[in-house]
Design a protein around this motif. Structure first.
Motif, PDB file in Angstrom:
ATOM      1  N   ASP A   1      65.248  58.501  64.876  1.00 23.86           N
ATOM      2  CA  ASP A   1      64.001  58.451  65.123  1.00 23.86           C
ATOM      3  C   ASP A   1      63.306  59.422  63.807  1.00 23.86           C
ATOM      4  O   ASP A   1      63.576  60.513  63.736  1.00 23.86           O
ATOM      5  CB  ASP A   1      63.556  58.958  66.384  1.00 23.86           C
ATOM      6  CG  ASP A   1      62.111  58.715  66.633  1.00 23.86           C
ATOM      7  OD1 ASP A   1      61.250  58.735  65.712  1.00 23.86           O
ATOM      8  OD2 ASP A   1      61.781  58.169  67.753  1.00 23.86           O
TER       9      ASP A   1
ATOM     10  N   ARG B   1      71.432  63.080  74.475  1.00 22.24           N
ATOM     11  CA  ARG B   1      70.811  61.897  73.886  1.00 22.24           C
ATOM     12  C   ARG B   1      70.111  61.007  74.940  1.00 22.24           C
ATOM     13  O   ARG B   1      68.764  60.738  74.604  1.00 22.24           O
ATOM     14  CB  ARG B   1      71.907  60.640  73.533  1.00 22.24           C
ATOM     15  CG  ARG B   1      72.880  61.401  72.384  1.00 22.24           C
ATOM     16  CD  ARG B   1      72.414  61.035  70.879  1.00 22.24           C
ATOM     17  NE  ARG B   1      73.384  61.541  69.889  1.00 22.24           N
ATOM     18  CZ  ARG B   1      73.157  62.156  69.112  1.00 22.24           C
ATOM     19  NH1 ARG B   1      71.992  62.585  68.709  1.00 22.24           N
ATOM     20  NH2 ARG B   1      74.263  62.729  68.216  1.00 22.24           N
ATOM     21  N   TYR B   2      70.575  61.017  76.058  1.00 23.19           N
ATOM     22  CA  TYR B   2      69.829  60.370  77.113  1.00 23.19           C
ATOM     23  C   TYR B   2      69.607  61.050  78.292  1.00 23.19           C
ATOM     24  O   TYR B   2      70.468  61.659  78.640  1.00 23.19           O
ATOM     25  CB  TYR B   2      70.447  58.717  77.584  1.00 23.19           C
ATOM     26  CG  TYR B   2      70.329  57.656  76.437  1.00 23.19           C
ATOM     27  CD1 TYR B   2      69.269  56.940  76.354  1.00 23.19           C
ATOM     28  CD2 TYR B   2      71.290  57.482  75.535  1.00 23.19           C
ATOM     29  CE1 TYR B   2      68.981  55.966  75.094  1.00 23.19           C
ATOM     30  CE2 TYR B   2      71.109  56.805  74.507  1.00 23.19           C
ATOM     31  CZ  TYR B   2      70.161  55.942  74.226  1.00 23.19           C
ATOM     32  OH  TYR B   2      70.137  54.945  73.284  1.00 23.19           O
TER      33      TYR B   2
ATOM     34  N   CYS C   1      67.596  65.435  68.673  1.00 21.77           N
ATOM     35  CA  CYS C   1      68.690  64.578  69.444  1.00 21.77           C
ATOM     36  C   CYS C   1      68.807  63.128  69.112  1.00 21.77           C
ATOM     37  O   CYS C   1      69.667  62.738  69.503  1.00 21.77           O
ATOM     38  CB  CYS C   1      68.471  64.716  71.086  1.00 21.77           C
ATOM     39  SG  CYS C   1      68.404  66.344  71.668  1.00 21.77           S
ATOM     40  N   ASP C   2      67.751  62.675  68.420  1.00 17.80           N
ATOM     41  CA  ASP C   2      67.953  61.435  68.086  1.00 17.80           C
ATOM     42  C   ASP C   2      67.695  61.266  66.356  1.00 17.80           C
ATOM     43  O   ASP C   2      66.709  60.946  65.831  1.00 17.80           O
ATOM     44  CB  ASP C   2      66.541  60.572  68.570  1.00 17.80           C
ATOM     45  CG  ASP C   2      66.628  58.993  68.358  1.00 17.80           C
ATOM     46  OD1 ASP C   2      67.551  58.523  67.646  1.00 17.80           O
ATOM     47  OD2 ASP C   2      65.773  58.268  69.032  1.00 17.80           O
TER      48      ASP C   2
ATOM     49  N   GLY D   1      60.730  63.296  74.531  1.00 14.44           N
ATOM     50  CA  GLY D   1      61.333  62.211  74.320  1.00 14.44           C
ATOM     51  C   GLY D   1      60.685  61.095  74.254  1.00 14.44           C
ATOM     52  O   GLY D   1      59.375  60.986  74.659  1.00 14.44           O
TER      53      GLY D   1
ATOM     54  N   ARG E   1      64.990  58.505  75.875  1.00 14.78           N
ATOM     55  CA  ARG E   1      65.776  59.001  74.801  1.00 14.78           C
ATOM     56  C   ARG E   1      65.094  60.198  74.035  1.00 14.78           C
ATOM     57  O   ARG E   1      64.166  60.185  73.726  1.00 14.78           O
ATOM     58  CB  ARG E   1      65.600  57.907  73.639  1.00 14.78           C
ATOM     59  CG  ARG E   1      66.330  58.073  72.303  1.00 14.78           C
ATOM     60  CD  ARG E   1      67.682  57.678  72.288  1.00 14.78           C
ATOM     61  NE  ARG E   1      68.393  57.904  70.723  1.00 14.78           N
ATOM     62  CZ  ARG E   1      69.547  57.750  70.531  1.00 14.78           C
ATOM     63  NH1 ARG E   1      70.359  57.185  71.668  1.00 14.78           N
ATOM     64  NH2 ARG E   1      70.047  57.616  69.601  1.00 14.78           N
TER      65      ARG E   1
ATOM     66  N   HIS F   1      64.428  63.612  71.907  1.00 16.90           N
ATOM     67  CA  HIS F   1      64.173  63.688  70.509  1.00 16.90           C
ATOM     68  C   HIS F   1      64.181  65.194  70.303  1.00 16.90           C
ATOM     69  O   HIS F   1      65.050  65.330  69.334  1.00 16.90           O
ATOM     70  CB  HIS F   1      62.616  63.185  70.181  1.00 16.90           C
ATOM     71  CG  HIS F   1      62.129  63.190  68.784  1.00 16.90           C
ATOM     72  ND1 HIS F   1      61.826  64.275  68.054  1.00 16.90           N
ATOM     73  CD2 HIS F   1      62.193  62.024  67.896  1.00 16.90           C
ATOM     74  CE1 HIS F   1      61.713  63.882  66.994  1.00 16.90           C
ATOM     75  NE2 HIS F   1      61.763  62.725  66.784  1.00 16.90           N
TER      76      HIS F   1
END
Length: 335
Positions: free
Chosen positions: A332, A109-110, A328-329, A52, A16, A18
């Motif tokens: 978090d 994202r992933y 991107c997250d 990430g 994931r 970040h």
């Protein structure tokens, strides 16, 4: 474009994402669709300065587990060739590299990546610092190739992100004095912040005049010049500035053909070295960051959520700030 979440292979991890920094090469691909022989022929995900969190590991992965925070080394050799055997895997002709056509990057994202090229971050190293290891690695590799050591006098040409990381690493490796040149007063101020001893704002001086100014502030010609612009006049100034028997490392990439005073370099035994990305630098960078021997936090001047990626790219294109970081997250909130 919405893509399915990828499934990691046996030796891969799913991350994931970040923090992802925007590099000049990302902007260049976006604007021009190519860098040299690397041509974008199909839609491509950008991004290669990244960190990430591991969310899934392949069946063969033992050193990482879900929840681990990692920094990603974007270059992964596809085969064990002669360059890998000698530890110079960055020169492998078949290397996978994030956001170099046709390989997708990690501004998403992933993302799945080779587990061997994901490095666990200590608790006291942030995701942003993890993403900054990629440009920092260019400085580590360049200063190693240059032979920076205790007492070196170093001239860094260009005060963009790569010039700045070279200042940080040159000082860390024992340089006694570092002088930086740039057109921009604000970028030179940032160079001072990260440890430059002297700065010179270049206006319309000839390469020989720039070299003379470098010698003037240092009190001698530099042992080492690290050229980070790729501009012909700056490469010329680098040759004229470097002391006889010294080393010039070419980091910045400009036009394929440049005119340089090669005889001047040859008769004074100035070694001219190139670099291509980096190799074996992530463990070194993580150790430096964890020990707080270096501080890269001042490099990040702008932050945007992934949804505002276009705005972030426009900011980088305009040359504002130093390093633009994308988050991107959104869920978090960790550092």
């Amino acid at each position: 474009e919405t893509r399915p979440i990828p499934e990691p292979g046996p030796n891969e991890v799913l991350l994931r994402m970040h923090s992802v920094g925007i590099c000049g090469s990302d902007v260049h691909y976006w604007q021009h669709g190519r860098i040299g022989d690397f041509v974008v022929k199909h839609p491509m995900v950008l991004g290669h300065e990244a960190s990430g969190t591991v969310v899934k590991v392949g069946s063969g992965v033992t050193h990482l587990q879900p929840g681990d925070r990692v920094a990603i080394e974007p270059g992964v050799p596809r085969e064990m060739d002669e360059f890998c055997k000698t530890g110079r895997y960055n020169l492998s002709p078949t290397i996978f590299f994030c956001a170099t056509p046709p390989d997708d990057g990690n501004l998403c994202r992933y993302y799945k990546h080779s587990a061997s090229y994901c490095y666990k971050l200590p608790d006291n190293v942030t995701f942003e610092e993890g993403a900054l290891i990629e440009p920092l690695s260019v400085g580590i590799h360049a200063c190693k190739r240059a032979g920076v050591t205790l007492g070196s006098k170093v001239f860094v040409s260009g005060s963009g992100p790569i010039g700045l990381v070279n200042v940080i690493i040159a000082k860390m490796m024992g340089a006694a004095a570092v002088v930086v040149t740039d057109l921009s007063a604000s970028r030179l101020q940032k160079a001072k912040e990260v440890g430059a001893d002297f700065t010179i704002q270049v206006k319309n001086e000839t390469p020989q005049e720039v070299a003379s100014k470098v010698e003037g502030v240092l009190g001698c010609m530099p042992d080492i010049t690290v050229e980070c612009t790729g501009v012909q006049a700056c490469i010329q100034a680098g040759i004229y500035a470097t002391r006889s028997g010294g080393t010039l490392v070419l980091v910045g990439l400009g036009p394929e053909m440049v005119t340089v005073p090669i005889v001047n370099a040859a008769v004074r035994e100035v070694d001219i070295r190139g670099i291509f990305r980096y190799c074996n630098t992530w463990p070194v960078a993580i150790a430096l960051l964890a020990s707080k021997r270096i501080n890269v936090k001042p490099l990040v001047t702008h932050r945007f959520p992934l949804e505002k990626a276009l705005e972030a790219f426009e900011t980088t294109k305009r040359g504002e700030g130093v390093k633009v970081m994308l988050k991107c997250d959104p869920t978090d909130q960790s550092p």
